[in-house]
Design a protein around this motif. Structure first.
Motif, PDB file in Angstrom:
ATOM      1  N   ASN A   1       0.785  -1.075   0.190  1.00 18.02           N
ATOM      2  CA  ASN A   1      -0.174   0.022   0.095  1.00 18.02           C
ATOM      3  C   ASN A   1       1.012   1.342   0.017  1.00 18.02           C
ATOM      4  O   ASN A   1       1.617   1.524   0.962  1.00 18.02           O
ATOM      5  CB  ASN A   1      -0.854  -0.125   1.426  1.00 18.02           C
ATOM      6  CG  ASN A   1      -2.006   1.218   1.389  1.00 18.02           C
ATOM      7  OD1 ASN A   1      -1.845   1.970   0.415  1.00 18.02           O
ATOM      8  ND2 ASN A   1      -2.790   1.180   2.215  1.00 18.02           N
ATOM      9  N   SER A   2       1.165   1.857  -1.110  1.00 15.81           N
ATOM     10  CA  SER A   2       2.034   3.113  -1.048  1.00 15.81           C
ATOM     11  C   SER A   2       1.026   4.260  -0.838  1.00 15.81           C
ATOM     12  O   SER A   2       1.608   5.353  -1.118  1.00 15.81           O
ATOM     13  CB  SER A   2       2.470   3.191  -2.623  1.00 15.81           C
ATOM     14  OG  SER A   2       3.222   1.889  -3.079  1.00 15.81           O
ATOM     15  N   ASP A   3      -0.300   4.234  -0.642  1.00 16.51           N
ATOM     16  CA  ASP A   3      -0.928   5.556  -0.123  1.00 16.51           C
ATOM     17  C   ASP A   3      -0.652   5.768   1.347  1.00 16.51           C
ATOM     18  O   ASP A   3      -0.334   5.062   1.944  1.00 16.51           O
ATOM     19  CB  ASP A   3      -2.479   5.413  -0.650  1.00 16.51           C
ATOM     20  CG  ASP A   3      -2.510   5.599  -1.997  1.00 16.51           C
ATOM     21  OD1 ASP A   3      -1.831   6.335  -2.899  1.00 16.51           O
ATOM     22  OD2 ASP A   3      -3.724   5.119  -2.441  1.00 16.51           O
ATOM     23  N   LYS A   4      -1.243   7.084   1.721  1.00 17.36           N
ATOM     24  CA  LYS A   4      -1.185   7.224   2.933  1.00 17.36           C
ATOM     25  C   LYS A   4      -2.528   7.013   3.941  1.00 17.36           C
ATOM     26  O   LYS A   4      -2.504   7.175   5.058  1.00 17.36           O
ATOM     27  CB  LYS A   4      -0.931   8.746   3.337  1.00 17.36           C
ATOM     28  CG  LYS A   4       0.559   9.243   2.619  1.00 17.36           C
ATOM     29  CD  LYS A   4       0.890  10.601   2.784  1.00 17.36           C
ATOM     30  CE  LYS A   4       2.186  10.901   2.756  1.00 17.36           C
ATOM     31  NZ  LYS A   4       2.387  12.313   2.188  1.00 17.36           N
ATOM     32  N   ILE A   5      -3.240   6.435   3.309  1.00 19.91           N
ATOM     33  CA  ILE A   5      -4.618   5.919   3.620  1.00 19.91           C
ATOM     34  C   ILE A   5      -4.585   4.239   3.796  1.00 19.91           C
ATOM     35  O   ILE A   5      -3.941   3.788   3.050  1.00 19.91           O
ATOM     36  CB  ILE A   5      -5.820   6.403   3.125  1.00 19.91           C
ATOM     37  CG1 ILE A   5      -5.596   6.317   1.583  1.00 19.91           C
ATOM     38  CG2 ILE A   5      -5.868   8.168   3.189  1.00 19.91           C
ATOM     39  CD1 ILE A   5      -6.940   6.274   1.054  1.00 19.91           C
ATOM     40  N   ARG A   6      -5.593   3.905   4.311  1.00 19.76           N
ATOM     41  CA  ARG A   6      -5.754   2.377   4.623  1.00 19.76           C
ATOM     42  C   ARG A   6      -6.489   2.063   3.349  1.00 19.76           C
ATOM     43  O   ARG A   6      -7.232   2.701   2.581  1.00 19.76           O
ATOM     44  CB  ARG A   6      -6.450   1.936   5.672  1.00 19.76           C
ATOM     45  CG  ARG A   6      -5.767   1.813   7.014  1.00 19.76           C
ATOM     46  CD  ARG A   6      -6.812   1.964   8.121  1.00 19.76           C
ATOM     47  NE  ARG A   6      -5.819   1.840   9.208  1.00 19.76           N
ATOM     48  CZ  ARG A   6      -5.291   0.957  10.257  1.00 19.76           C
ATOM     49  NH1 ARG A   6      -5.987  -0.310  10.129  1.00 19.76           N
ATOM     50  NH2 ARG A   6      -4.554   0.933  11.309  1.00 19.76           N
ATOM     51  N   HIS A   7      -6.458   0.753   3.011  1.00 23.46           N
ATOM     52  CA  HIS A   7      -7.162   0.190   1.605  1.00 23.46           C
ATOM     53  C   HIS A   7      -7.795  -1.117   2.069  1.00 23.46           C
ATOM     54  O   HIS A   7      -7.075  -1.674   2.957  1.00 23.46           O
ATOM     55  CB  HIS A   7      -6.375   0.057   0.486  1.00 23.46           C
ATOM     56  CG  HIS A   7      -6.145   1.454  -0.426  1.00 23.46           C
ATOM     57  ND1 HIS A   7      -7.134   1.977  -0.765  1.00 23.46           N
ATOM     58  CD2 HIS A   7      -4.998   1.887  -0.512  1.00 23.46           C
ATOM     59  CE1 HIS A   7      -6.502   2.987  -1.461  1.00 23.46           C
ATOM     60  NE2 HIS A   7      -5.356   3.003  -1.362  1.00 23.46           N
ATOM     61  N   GLN A   8      -8.680  -1.549   1.403  1.00 19.25           N
ATOM     62  CA  GLN A   8      -9.262  -2.900   1.427  1.00 19.25           C
ATOM     63  C   GLN A   8      -8.979  -3.646   0.169  1.00 19.25           C
ATOM     64  O   GLN A   8      -9.292  -2.828  -0.983  1.00 19.25           O
ATOM     65  CB  GLN A   8     -10.875  -2.728   2.045  1.00 19.25           C
ATOM     66  CG  GLN A   8     -11.457  -4.055   2.527  1.00 19.25           C
ATOM     67  CD  GLN A   8     -12.240  -4.536   1.366  1.00 19.25           C
ATOM     68  OE1 GLN A   8     -12.325  -4.154   0.232  1.00 19.25           O
ATOM     69  NE2 GLN A   8     -13.291  -5.414   1.798  1.00 19.25           N
TER      70      GLN A   8
END
Lengths: 222, 543
Positions: free
Chosen positions: A86-93
């Motif tokens: 996950n390269s974003d700063k937020i969580r993912h599902q």
């Protein structure tokens, strides 16, 4: 993008000098209007049905960058384990309701190795989504053959180091219409005239959620 | 006038309705579109529900039905059907046993696949529904959600609240039979649509007039937009009466107002005319009466306007006239009419003017002896008769009775009004008096009164004539030597046995010819000089 599997196949080819030369198969995919088609997957399956199992565990990854799956289309061989950095700063599902592989990775934080890797053990199309970002979508195309490649922006794909022999060459695309001719066989790998197999396919408009400008929200986009 | 306005109002109403209907049709479609959009928005939200997506492939059919029923209630839809990518029903909120069967219209789903989603109208179990078909994306389509909203009277009524026109949605089948899907028209009127709306009505461009009951409806028939495979039309109608109602109200009000105005102006004009004509006619009547000599009237007009003032003035005038008449009447009796007239015409004041006047004096001879012989009533009667006759003769000659002195008469010729022939007038009067006396004597004899004899003296002189007396009581008379002389001359008639004696000054002024004889030169009492006196015998040419 060249997958990890391709390197493995190349290695195999080098390690098996008894089979003689390996060949590269080049394919170009266009749609009915002559436009080059990106993200089409070309597979070569030996008609003999003999497929060597890879000696090592195959792995691949699908990253999440700016709330988008990268890559959009990822062809893998059956048994490959996918990791989801996950390269974003937020969580993912990440979820899939597809028959070939149903799974759900609950919201996980940014970074490498924070999500449980998933092994794809059945061939087929697996559509990935993110339940908090409607527009996020990715396709995992699980194939049984180690010989596959994905078309780039130039509509071209090259399957490297295919041992000579009789093959079934197929094309797949996430938005391919059923009416398209997707199979070409037999193709004699090693025969000069058969080393370029092109496809013309019909691509439909995707029913998907369009990402709104500014990356917030979305709507169904025909 | 009303008819003209009426026609204009009708034409105006028609064109207004026509314009409105076109606008209202657009509004209707917009509202229906918006309704669809709302439906699809709701549907889309539902379709994105992750738990819902997750459950589609993981629960048993009964649970799935329960799930979509729950969704249906969330958005207040009339039905929801979940359709698989293979066009089979996965779950339906109306008929649970549809699960696994082919969806009623594969074409609708195929169209939705093509377009991404679809708004349409469909019929199920006899009901007409606006439907929205949307994919459930995971993130590729995994199923189709068909959400239906019934088109019924309530829906149309809600729209009618916005556009005011009556809305009916109907279908004409291949046999031209009308089927009303929903309508805002009252039941009674709805029934009347059958037989009025036929295939022919569909081809009419623009507005048409449809009579329902006794009311004319301007109607616009247009195909329902996004009607799918159905043959639905929307009929928008506006009643002429509804549109004309404000006009009718206005007309009634105008009529009432003008009626009231008419009544008021009538009443006012009646009042005015009464307040004007009544006193005027009273005044006219009064004027007539006054013309007829009745001064005793009083006009009872009590208004405080010009007419009231006029009436007051009139009453004052009548009173004034009456007084004047009274005075004039009395004056005429007390003094000679000529003097009375003179008095009335001028300002009465003391003082006189010098005038040449011929003075006539007459007297009954032996009157004293006569009055002793007879009772006073007979004497008075006789005297009155005598004086009346003589006075009339004197006045007929323009003479003025100055006064009665018992049986004597003093008359003036030339005062207050002078005539060029005053002397001749006096002479003629005297002669006539003598003639009249003869006739009078005949009358007297018949009543047993002895005949009388008179003497007349006439003198002409400059005297002072005017009002004499005090400021409160005065007489018009003449004063001067000439008066006395006339009286002396009358006296002399006895001495010379003549009937009429003239003085020299009178004689000199005679213009006509008379039989006259000189009697004597006489020294009159009180006079220093002698004067020649004459006897007047008669007129020339006569005996």
């Amino acid at each position: 993008m060249t997958t990890f599997a391709t390197y493995v196949i190349t290695l195999l080819c080098l390690l098996l000098p008894t089979m003689g030369y390996c060949y590269d198969l080049v394919s170009e995919v266009k749609d009915g209007e002559g436009a080059l088609v990106e993200n089409a997957v070309i597979t070569a399956t030996p008609l003999s049905g003999e497929i060597k199992k890879p000696e090592k565990n195959l792995t691949a990854e699908i990253d999440q960058i700016d709330k988008t799956f990268v890559d959009f289309v990822t062809p893998i061989m059956v048994g490959t384990t996918l990791v989801f950095p996950n390269s974003d700063k937020i969580r993912h599902q990440v979820y899939s309701f597809s028959e070939a592989k149903k799974f759900e990775i609950p919201l996980y934080p940014p970074g490498q190795g924070r999500a449980t890797p998933v092994t794809f053990d059945k061939p087929g199309v697996v559509v990935l989504g993110c339940n908090i970002h409607d527009w996020m979508k990715a396709y995992v195309y699980v194939v049984e053959t180690p010989f596959f490649a994905k078309t780039g922006k130039n509509g071209k794909a090259t399957i490297k180091d295919i041992p000579p022999g009789q093959y079934k060459i197929e094309v797949w695309h996430p938005y391919i219409k059923k009416s398209s001719a997707t199979v070409k066989q037999p193709v004699n790998i090693g025969k000069e005239s058969d080393m370029k197999v092109d496809f013309v396919i019909d691509v439909k408009k995707a029913l998907t959620v369009r990402r709104a400008p500014g990356s917030i929200g979305g709507g169904v986009y025909p | 006038m009303f008819l003209f306005v009426n026609l204009a109002a009708m034409a105006n109403a028609r064109s207004i309705i026509s314009e409105n209907l076109i606008v209202e049709y657009r509004v209707f479609n917009t509202i229906m579109d918006n309704r669809m959009r709302q439906i699809s928005e709701s549907a889309r939200l539902l379709s994105m529900d992750y738990a819902f997506k997750q459950s589609i492939f993981s629960v048993d059919n009964k649970t799935l039905i329960s799930i979509i029923e729950n969704l249906r209630q969330r958005i207040n839809a009339d039905f929801i059907t979940l359709v698989s990518l293979e066009y089979t029903v996965m779950a339906d909120t109306i008929k649970p046993d549809l699960s696994g069967k082919q969806f009623m219209s594969r074409a609708l789903i195929e169209k939705a696949e093509e377009q991404g989603e679809l708004s349409s109208i469909t019929i199920r179990e006899g009901g007409y529904y606006q439907i929205e078909i949307i994919p459930i994306l995971a993130p590729d389509p995994i199923a189709w959600l068909v959400i239906g909203f019934l088109i019924n009277d309530t829906v149309l009524k809600d729209i009618k609240n916005l556009i005011l026109a009556q809305i009916s949605v109907f279908e004409l089948d291949s046999g031209g039979r009308l089927k009303i899907v929903a309508s805002t028209l009252p039941e009674g009127l709805k029934k009347l649509l059958f037989g009025k709306v036929k295939s022919a009505n569909l081809s009419v461009e623009g507005n048409q007039s449809i009579i329902l009951g006794q009311n004319e409806y301007i109607s616009l028939i247009s195909p329902l937009e996004k009607k799918g495979g159905s043959n639905l039309y929307v009929l928008l109608q506006r009643s002429m009466d509804d549109v004309l109602e404000p006009y009718y109200r206005l007309r009634t009000r105008l009529a009432i107002i003008s009626l009231i105005g008419l009544l008021i102006s009538f009443a006012v004009s009646m009042r005015i005319s009464r307040s004007v004509t009544r006193p005027v006619s009273t005044l006219v009547d009064g004027v007539r009466q006054i013309e007829g000599g009745n001064y005793d009237l009083h006009i009872g007009v009590t208004q405080r306007d010009e007419l009231g003032e006029l009436s007051n003035a009139f009453n004052n005038m009548a009173r004034g006239l009456k007084e004047r008449d009274l005075v004039s009447d009395l004056l005429g009796k007390v003094v000679s009419p000529v003097i009375a007239k003179e008095l009335l015409s001028k300002k009465v004041e003391l003082g006189g003017e010098e005038k040449e006047v011929t003075i006539l004096f007459s007297d009954v001879r032996n009157f004293t002896a006569l009055s002793e012989k007879y009772p006073p009533t007979i004497i008075l009667n006789m005297l009155n008769k005598y004086l009346t006759v003589m006075s009339a003769i004197i006045e007929s000659h323009g003479g003025v009775i100055d006064k009665y002195i018992g049986d004597a008469i003093m008359a003036l010729f030339g005062a207050p009004i002078s005539h060029p022939n005053d002397v001749d007038r006096a002479l003629n009067a005297a002669l006539d008096m003598n003639e009249a006396l003869e006739k009078l004597n005949v009358d007297f004899q018949e009543t047993g009164i002895p005949p009388i004899d008179i003497g007349i003296g006439i003198n002409t002189d400059i005297v002072v004539a005017g009002n004499m007396g005090s400021a409160h009581r005065l007489n018009y008379t003449v004063i001067g030597d000439g008066v006395n002389l006339a009286s002396r001359l009358e006296d002399l008639t006895k001495k010379y046995k003549k009937k009429i004696i003239l003085s020299d000054s009178t004689y000199k002024k005679i213009k006509d010819s008379y039989k006259i004889e000189q009697i004597a030169e006489e020294y009159v009492k009180g006079k220093s000089k002698s004067t020649i006196i004459y006897a007047l015998i008669g007129r020339v040419g006569k005996e």
